[in-house]
Motif scaffolding. Structure first.
Motif, PDB file in Angstrom:
ATOM      1  N   GLY A 260       0.801  -1.227   0.000  1.00  0.00           N
ATOM      2  CA  GLY A 260       0.000   0.000   0.000  1.00  0.00           C
ATOM      3  C   GLY A 260       0.828   1.269   0.000  1.00  0.00           C
ATOM      4  N   THR A 261       2.150   1.137   0.116  1.00  0.00           N
ATOM      5  CA  THR A 261       3.014   2.308  -0.020  1.00  0.00           C
ATOM      6  C   THR A 261       3.449   2.404  -1.483  1.00  0.00           C
ATOM      7  OG1 THR A 261       5.139   1.194   0.286  1.00  0.00           O
ATOM      8  CG2 THR A 261       3.933   1.833   2.287  1.00  0.00           C
ATOM      9  N   CYS A 262       4.259   3.427  -1.792  1.00  0.00           N
ATOM     10  CA  CYS A 262       4.725   3.548  -3.168  1.00  0.00           C
ATOM     11  C   CYS A 262       6.040   2.791  -3.379  1.00  0.00           C
ATOM     12  CB  CYS A 262       4.856   4.995  -3.570  1.00  0.00           C
ATOM     13  SG  CYS A 262       6.211   5.836  -2.768  1.00  0.00           S
ATOM     14  N   ALA A 263       6.435   1.948  -2.439  1.00  0.00           N
ATOM     15  CA  ALA A 263       7.602   1.093  -2.665  1.00  0.00           C
ATOM     16  C   ALA A 263       7.347   0.266  -3.920  1.00  0.00           C
ATOM     17  CB  ALA A 263       7.825   0.172  -1.467  1.00  0.00           C
TER      18      ALA A 263
ATOM     19  N   PHE B 154      -4.581  -5.413  -6.561  1.00  0.00           N
ATOM     20  CA  PHE B 154      -4.920  -4.190  -5.827  1.00  0.00           C
ATOM     21  C   PHE B 154      -5.650  -4.455  -4.509  1.00  0.00           C
ATOM     22  CE2 PHE B 154      -4.294  -3.217 -10.214  1.00  0.00           C
ATOM     23  CZ  PHE B 154      -3.676  -1.979 -10.226  1.00  0.00           C
TER      24      PHE B 154
ATOM     25  N   PHE C 255      -5.642   0.283   3.275  1.00  0.00           N
ATOM     26  CA  PHE C 255      -6.330   1.578   3.289  1.00  0.00           C
ATOM     27  C   PHE C 255      -7.579   1.526   4.178  1.00  0.00           C
ATOM     28  CE2 PHE C 255      -4.504   1.927  -1.229  1.00  0.00           C
ATOM     29  CZ  PHE C 255      -3.313   2.453  -0.755  1.00  0.00           C
TER      30      PHE C 255
ATOM     31  N   ARG D 147     -13.228  -1.803   0.567  1.00  0.00           N
ATOM     32  CA  ARG D 147     -12.955  -0.446   0.137  1.00  0.00           C
ATOM     33  C   ARG D 147     -12.359   0.302   1.330  1.00  0.00           C
ATOM     34  NH1 ARG D 147     -10.885   3.327  -2.865  1.00  0.00           N
ATOM     35  NH2 ARG D 147     -11.894   5.367  -2.716  1.00  0.00           N
TER      36      ARG D 147
ATOM     37  N   THR E 186     -10.602   4.038   2.546  1.00  0.00           N
ATOM     38  CA  THR E 186     -10.343   5.432   2.156  1.00  0.00           C
ATOM     39  C   THR E 186      -9.220   6.060   2.983  1.00  0.00           C
ATOM     40  OG1 THR E 186     -11.992   6.296   3.683  1.00  0.00           O
ATOM     41  CG2 THR E 186     -12.745   5.772   1.461  1.00  0.00           C
ATOM     42  N   GLY E 187      -8.666   5.292   3.883  1.00  0.00           N
ATOM     43  CA  GLY E 187      -7.589   5.823   4.716  1.00  0.00           C
ATOM     44  C   GLY E 187      -6.256   5.763   4.001  1.00  0.00           C
ATOM     45  N   GLY E 188      -5.211   6.156   4.709  1.00  0.00           N
ATOM     46  CA  GLY E 188      -3.875   6.163   4.120  1.00  0.00           C
ATOM     47  C   GLY E 188      -2.924   5.278   4.895  1.00  0.00           C
ATOM     48  N   VAL E 189      -1.851   4.865   4.212  1.00  0.00           N
ATOM     49  CA  VAL E 189      -0.791   4.125   4.896  1.00  0.00           C
ATOM     50  C   VAL E 189       0.300   5.129   5.276  1.00  0.00           C
ATOM     51  CG1 VAL E 189       0.975   2.345   4.663  1.00  0.00           C
ATOM     52  CG2 VAL E 189      -1.285   2.001   3.647  1.00  0.00           C
ATOM     53  N   GLU E 190       0.609   5.173   6.549  1.00  0.00           N
ATOM     54  CA  GLU E 190       1.626   6.112   7.016  1.00  0.00           C
ATOM     55  C   GLU E 190       3.001   5.458   7.007  1.00  0.00           C
ATOM     56  OE1 GLU E 190       0.507   7.625  10.840  1.00  0.00           O
ATOM     57  OE2 GLU E 190      -1.544   8.012  10.145  1.00  0.00           O
ATOM     58  N   VAL E 191       4.023   6.297   6.907  1.00  0.00           N
ATOM     59  CA  VAL E 191       5.373   5.782   7.128  1.00  0.00           C
ATOM     60  C   VAL E 191       6.010   6.606   8.236  1.00  0.00           C
ATOM     61  CG1 VAL E 191       5.726   4.839   4.818  1.00  0.00           C
ATOM     62  CG2 VAL E 191       6.340   7.216   5.283  1.00  0.00           C
TER      63      VAL E 191
ATOM     64  N   GLY F 297       9.257   9.948   6.639  1.00  0.00           N
ATOM     65  CA  GLY F 297       8.914  10.222   5.241  1.00  0.00           C
ATOM     66  C   GLY F 297      10.111  10.562   4.368  1.00  0.00           C
TER      67      GLY F 297
END
Lengths: 610, 159
Positions: free
Chosen positions: A68-71, A97, A104, A204, A206-211, A214
């Motif tokens: 879920g990150t952009c890795a 996906f 999320f 579904r 709608t939240g985000g994955v934090e790191v 950053g």
């Protein structure tokens, strides 16, 4: 805390409840996530001796901290359970996906326990979690299920994983499919899902994955992408997909043909990456956050009227995704079928009906050998099961999912089918699981990799051909066991972080993503830490299997590989000297002569209490 | 000069790196639901394309805003929402013919692509160069030929 959400969703199918709970911080740190963390839960939550299709089996969907990150290629989730095909621990991996969407929504893991008497699907929309009636979806194909849920729920961005008819009919090698064409494919994880009465999980988030850090994360990201973009394999995977591997295995006589009776296939060129690209490819397709895009979307077009069967997909002209290398081999070379359209169609059917194309092709190949021997005859089957029969390939694939006629035998997998027809030697596999697409007589290291893999025959835990054709030599045993041990740890880390294993082949090695894991989680992981976590996870799986009743006798290979060499081609005369490799493997692992981890090793890995 | 994001749909693989980069800029997390560029997936066509604000010359969102909360950035020509001026009436989201103005979940105020102050994160993140950052005068009109190709497929199919 970043990377992890720290939440597990516990779903009790018997009671009909779904409740989130916190994951112990020390477990996340000791196992990173994904496969390792789910292994830890499986060890805690179930008795390894239970029947895999009983309500007591536990089914876990697990993402990693980078999912879920952009890795690059951080799309993966794993399914961990006791395999229906193998009766040992299994760890099946899928992209697409769905895994990121689960993150999320706020969950790292979903654990399914018990069994429901009526079909259900799990609906997850952020905090809202419900087990809902799925009677109207039962019997539907994967495509129909996903489209049906999307229409019924009307939520943009909904992602679904589900089983097809094969999972419902308890075909022993049923998959869990997500995004229609992506599969947690092997060992019968879909069969276990079917036994629990769970048709689908629609998510579904709608939240985000934090790191956690950053700046460090983004720096590590660009470093890793920089390593990948200059790697030749990176470009080749995108250009030709995984099916380009056919050229490698064919060249070394390691492309198993007609149930491993030959090591080269005369029609290999019909099925390779170039042919697929030149004749059937519509476009590449990437999984979530994938920079490689090895996925093939192929179209049958004017060839769509060939090999018609009863299952009519909505858009028959488009074959959908694939075939990947393994499917092209199993449904092609292993059954002796050199017609790409038949392979595409059988692959499409496997996806839409929810079956593992590797086990499907291999089991059919075993049946074709039984037919060749005259044990299975025309009175047992609806059509001749001759090697090379494209008609039989497509029709028997369908018949297997619905357990129609001889499909009922095929649905049990090659091991049980071989035993039923009095020739167990037609089963080409380990621990009940059919081999993937590398003949260990062409790449001897694959012999020890197959024999020792915790989930039965598997190419994804230590893929030796690259090493054996560059730094080593394919037909020798020296150094193979040591390399396999080393690689098994590294691939396990991939599976636990949520990255695709292919990043490792395409320049994004473990070294390049250690800083990503550290920056995401805020845990100061070093390369050694992660390799140790890989080893800890591997040993935990081994302990689980030993508790399930497996012994070193299960770390074995079929007679054909040990004593029947090919008579022609580059691998002629080679057999696999497993007796030379296995003791070295055990020693390298710090296990005793019977393949049991020593007390000393367990203490070293922090597993003494297990 | 007015700059814009030029999309080359044939290069898109649907990986969502643009959405991840955009949401990272917006929120400091990876959160596609907050991205201002969205990848559209046409499964049966095996076609994917990211889509975001075209930075229209005659921006309807800007014209519709009753409190002049949308302004033009002098350097890039991007149409930018002022969060402090926006009253959350949603008129701009209705006015936009392309559906590329969104509302923020907590404040209910408008949010749209601002070209990241001239260094779009989505363009940098795209692994296949399907998003190009170009002078609007040179970049424009990519929709027309693409629509024509797609249309011709449908015409041929119904044909």
């Amino acid at each position: 805390m970043g990377g992890w959400t720290g939440k597990l969703l516990r779903v009790d199918m018997t009671a009909g409840t779904a409740v989130p709970e916190d994951i112990p911080q020390e477990w996340m740190e000791e196992y990173v996530g994904g496969r390792g963390l789910a292994d830890r839960y499986l060890y805690e939550e179930m008795d390894p001796t239970v029947d895999p299709l009983s309500p007591e089996n536990v089914l876990i969907f697990a993402t990693g901290p980078l999912t879920g990150t952009c890795a690059p290629c951080g799309s993966r989730y794993m399914v961990i359970t006791k395999g229906a095909l193998t009766n040992c621990i299994t760890t099946s991996n899928s992209g697409g996906f769905w895994g990121p969407e689960l993150k999320f929504a706020g969950y790292d893991l979903v654990m399914i326990t018990g069994a429901s008497p009526t079909p259900k699907y799990l609906f997850v929309y952020d905090d809202r979690v419900e087990l809902r009636d799925a009677a109207h979806l039962w019997g539907k194909t994967v495509g129909e299920t996903e489209d049906g849920l999307r229409e019924e729920l009307g939520i943009p961005g909904l992602r679904t994983c589900c089983i097809g008819p094969a999972g419902e009919n308890l075909v022993k090698f049923a998959c869990i499919m997500n995004d229609k064409h992506r599969a947690a494919g092997r060992s019968g994880v879909g069969t276990v899902m079917g036994s629990k009465g769970l048709k689908a999980i629609a998510v579904r988030g709608t939240g985000g994955v934090e790191v956690s850090d950053g700046d460090a994360f983004m720096k590590a990201l660009w470093d890793m992408r920089g390593e990948m973009i200059v790697n030749p394999t990176y470009e080749a995977f995108g250009m030709f997909g995984t099916a380009s591997t056919i050229d490698l295995t064919q060249a070394f006589g390691g492309l198993p043909t007609r149930n491993f009776q030959q090591g080269q296939f005369e029609h290999a060129e019909n099925l390779n990456g170039n042919t697929i690209r030149d004749t059937r490819l519509t476009t590449n397709k990437a999984c979530f956050a994938c920079t490689i895009a090895c996925g093939r979307v192929c179209e049958l077009g004017e060839h769509s009227d060939k090999f018609l069967v009863n299952t009519h997909p909505k858009n028959w002209k488009q074959a959908g995704e694939g075939p990947e290398y393994e499917a092209a081999w199993a449904l092609g070379a292993d059954t002796g079928v050199g017609d790409l359209d038949a392979v595409l169609k059988a692959n499409w059917l496997c996806n839409d009906l929810g079956m593992d194309p590797i086990s499907m092709g291999s089991t059919l190949a075993s049946a074709m050998e039984l037919y060749q021997e005259g044990r299975v005859t025309d009175e047992h089957v609806e059509m001749p099961l001759e090697f090379g029969s494209a008609e039989a390939l497509v029709r028997m694939t369908e018949a297997t999912a619905y357990r129609e006629g001889f499909g009922d035998d095929l649905a049990e997998g090659a091991k049980l089918m071989g035993e039923k027809w009095d020739n167990p030697d037609v089963f080409m596999g380990v621990k009940g699981q059919e081999f993937p697409a590398y003949d260990p007589r062409g790449f001897v290291g694959m012999g020890v990799a197959y024999a020792t893999c915790n989930r039965g025959a598997c190419h994804l835990r230590a893929w030796t051909p690259g090493f054996e054709t560059s730094e080593s030599t394919p037909h020798t045993t020296d150094g193979k066991s040591e390399w396999v041990v080393h690689e098994q740890h590294r691939s396990t880390v991939h599976d636990s972080t949520g990255l695709c294993l292919f990043t490792g082949f395409a320049g994004g090695t473990l070294e390049t993503f250690v800083p990503l894991v550290a920056a995401a989680t805020g845990v100061d992981y070093t390369l050694d830490d992660l390799v140790t976590i890989g080893e800890r996870t591997w040993n935990l799986e081994r302990l689980w299997n030993l508790k399930a009743g497996l012994t070193m006798a299960d770390d074995n290979l079929p007679k054909r590989l040990l004593s029947e060499p090919h008579t022609e081609g580059p691998s002629a005369g080679v057999t696999v000297d497993l007796d030379a490799m296995l003791p070295v493997y055990y020693r390298e692992r710090g296990w005793d002569e019977a393949g049991v981890p020593t007390e000393e090793k367990l203490v070293e890995l922090g597993l003494a209490s297990m | 000069m007015t700059m814009m994001l030029n999309i080359v749909p044939d290069r898109c693989t649907g990986c969502m790196h643009c959405e991840l980069a955009c949401s990272w800029v917006q929120t400091g997390t990876f959160q596609p639901s907050r991205s201002l560029i969205r990848v559209n997936v046409f499964d049966e066509e095996a076609s994917y394309a990211p889509f975001t604000c075209l930075q229209c010359d005659e921006a309807w969102c800007m014209n519709a805003c009753p409190v002049n909360a949308i302004d033009v950035d002098g350097d890039s020509g991007a149409k930018i929402v002022s969060e402090s001026l926006c009253i959350g009436c949603h008129l701009c989201t209705i006015a936009c013919p392309f559906g590329t103005v969104y509302t923020l979940p907590l404040t209910d105020t408008a949010s749209k692509c601002n070209l990241c102050g001239g260094q779009p994160a989505c363009e940098a993140a795209c692994p296949t160069a399907a998003i190009e950052f170009v002078d609007a005068d040179q970049g424009g009109d990519w929709l027309e030929p693409w629509a024509e190709t797609v249309n011709s497929k449908y015409v041929a199919a119904s044909g």
